[in-house]
Design a protein around this motif. Structure first.
Motif, mmCIF file in Angstrom:
data_model
loop_
_atom_site.group_PDB
_atom_site.id
_atom_site.type_symbol
_atom_site.label_atom_id
_atom_site.label_comp_id
_atom_site.label_asym_id
_atom_site.label_seq_id
_atom_site.Cartn_x
_atom_site.Cartn_y
_atom_site.Cartn_z
ATOM 1 N N LYS A 258 0.853 -1.184 0.000
ATOM 2 C CA LYS A 258 0.000 0.000 0.000
ATOM 3 C C LYS A 258 0.891 1.237 0.000
ATOM 4 N N ALA B 184 -3.110 -5.463 10.926
ATOM 5 C CA ALA B 184 -3.311 -5.561 9.477
ATOM 6 C C ALA B 184 -3.512 -7.015 9.055
ATOM 7 N N SER C 57 -5.723 -7.201 5.648
ATOM 8 C CA SER C 57 -5.297 -6.083 4.785
ATOM 9 C C SER C 57 -3.879 -6.364 4.307
ATOM 10 N N GLU D 136 -1.450 -3.569 3.341
ATOM 11 C CA GLU D 136 -0.846 -2.882 4.488
ATOM 12 C C GLU D 136 0.249 -3.744 5.111
#
Length: 269
Positions: free
Chosen positions: A61, A232, A237, A240
């Motif tokens: 990210k 995360a 995610s 991330e």
């Protein structure tokens, strides 16, 4: 000449029995240890999670990597590095007097034994245990991480400092004493020059270790980049996760490169 070599080779003791017994002993230890480990196979989603982590590293990210805000990777890495740096410095400063008190060539034997036992007791507990203890005392946050790394650094740094102190060349001190030098001059010109290089090299090496320890201490709430990493991962995610891991890898590589250069410079003068 050839006859002398052959004669010497024939006189060499045959140690194949000792070597064979050593190999069998090591194999036996490995088999015994293997029986105490239960392997239940890889979880159904284990391979998928590993693929997602690798994919996140290659597709991080970017908004987290290139932001200076509090939740960004640079800010998290800076906090992690500050925790490691302060913990290393505090632990190393405390380790200096303890090391001298634990060196049998500096202090009486009974003082050395008591201090060595104290240092060994400090080394007994891993950083996670100290982290959980200090979180109860100070609450979660970076300060608990600093205290944790300070205490864990004392054990390792003191042990290496003691080895350096016990290798002091006493002849230099005797020469300075014969020249009429006082205690301060003997420390300044006889002890510090012998200890400085190894002491600094040890502190730098411990700082490298503390960078990695500070990254994992966040898992128990002691500050650093570990807590955002586990959050995360729990929220799936993966971009991330990749951004945090990329930043962590870059930081570790930079620190190790610089510390290696500094240690080589100290070793070569």
């Amino acid at each position: 000449m050839q006859l002398t070599v052959n004669k010497q080779l024939k006189q060499e003791p045959n140690l194949w029995i000792n070597k064979a017994l050593t190999v069998l002993f090591i194999i036996g230890i490995m088999v015994w240890a293997g029986h105490s480990i239960d392997f239940n196979g890889v979880k159904e989603n284990g391979v998928e999670i590993a693929k997602n982590v690798v994919n996140g590293i290659f597709h991080p990210k970017t908004s987290m990597l290139f932001t200076l805000q509090k939740g960004g990777v640079p800010a998290l890495l800076l906090e992690t590095m500050c925790i490691a740096l302060l913990g290393t410095l505090i632990g190393s400063i405390i380790a200096v007097p303890l090391s001298f008190l634990a060196s049998s060539n500096i202090v009486p034997k009974w003082v050395s034994v008591i201090t060595s036992f104290l240092i060994a007791a400090i080394r007994t507990f891993p950083s996670f245990v100290y982290g959980l203890m200090f979180i109860r005392v100070t609450g979660p946050g970076a300060f608990a991480g600093v205290l944790t790394l300070s205490v864990t650094s004392i054990g390792m740094v003191s042990k290496l400092f003691i080895e350096t102190i016990e290798d002091l060349d006493k002849k230099i001190l005797e020469s300075l004493d014969a020249a009429g030098c006082n205690a301060f001059q003997k420390i300044r010109y006889g002890i510090l020059p012998q200890l400085f290089t190894n002491f600094v090299s040890t502190v730098i090496y411990r700082f490298e270790i503390n960078i990695k320890d500070a990254s994992t201490l966040g898992l128990v709430g002691a500050g650093g980049i570990g807590a955002p990493l586990i959050f995360a991962m729990n929220s799936l995610s993966w971009d991330e996760v990749g951004a945090i891991l990329c930043g962590l890898v870059i930081l570790v590589l930079i620190v190790e490169y610089i510390s290696t250069k500094v240690r080589n410079k100290l070793a070569r003068g």
